[in-house]
Design a protein around this motif. Structure first.
Motif, short mmCIF file in Angstrom:
data_model
loop_
_atom_site.label_atom_id
_atom_site.label_comp_id
_atom_site.label_asym_id
_atom_site.label_seq_id
_atom_site.Cartn_x
_atom_site.Cartn_y
_atom_site.Cartn_z
N ASP A 46 0.82 -1.21 0.00
CA ASP A 46 0.00 0.00 0.00
C ASP A 46 0.86 1.26 0.00
O ASP A 46 2.06 1.23 0.24
N ILE A 47 0.20 2.38 -0.30
CA ILE A 47 0.88 3.65 -0.48
C ILE A 47 1.65 4.08 0.78
O ILE A 47 2.79 4.55 0.69
N ASN A 48 1.04 3.92 1.93
CA ASN A 48 1.71 4.34 3.16
C ASN A 48 2.97 3.51 3.44
O ASN A 48 3.99 4.04 3.89
N PHE A 49 2.91 2.21 3.18
CA PHE A 49 4.09 1.36 3.36
C PHE A 49 5.20 1.78 2.41
O PHE A 49 6.36 1.87 2.79
N ILE A 50 4.82 2.04 1.16
CA ILE A 50 5.80 2.47 0.16
C ILE A 50 6.46 3.78 0.60
O ILE A 50 7.68 3.93 0.53
N ALA A 51 5.63 4.72 1.06
CA ALA A 51 6.15 6.01 1.50
C ALA A 51 7.14 5.85 2.65
O ALA A 51 8.21 6.45 2.65
N ASP A 52 6.77 5.03 3.62
CA ASP A 52 7.67 4.80 4.76
C ASP A 52 8.97 4.13 4.33
O ASP A 52 10.05 4.48 4.80
N THR A 53 8.88 3.18 3.44
CA THR A 53 10.06 2.45 2.99
C THR A 53 11.02 3.35 2.20
O THR A 53 12.23 3.25 2.36
N LEU A 54 10.46 4.22 1.36
CA LEU A 54 11.29 5.07 0.50
C LEU A 54 11.59 6.44 1.12
O LEU A 54 12.24 7.27 0.49
#
Length: 78
Positions: A46-54
């Motif tokens: 999901d978008i929030n996971f991607i944002a946190d990861t990157l």
């Protein structure tokens, strides 16, 4: 925009690995867009996971996804 999202998501539901490889060979993605593409469309994160990861904001992920969808939509509508 909703039309684009719907068309691209529908295409991905039916796409095979070779279809995805063909699309990726036809579009130019930045390094960050390639990461987001893989995480969102291939790994289904999901978008929030991607944002946190990157280490970027969810808004930036959404903007990049919109750019990616526009590029894909241009190819699948040909």
């Amino acid at each position: 925009m909703f039309k684009t999202v719907r068309a691209v998501n529908g295409w991905f539901r039916l796409a095979k690995k070779s279809d995805i490889d063909n699309i990726l060979s036809e579009i130019v993605l930045s390094e960050r867009q390639e990461k987001i593409f893989g995480m969102f469309y291939l790994k289904k994160q999901d978008i929030n996971f991607i944002a946190d990861t990157l280490f970027i904001s969810p808004t930036v992920v959404s903007v990049e996804l919109r750019a990616i969808r526009d590029k894909i939509y241009a190819i699948i509508q040909q």
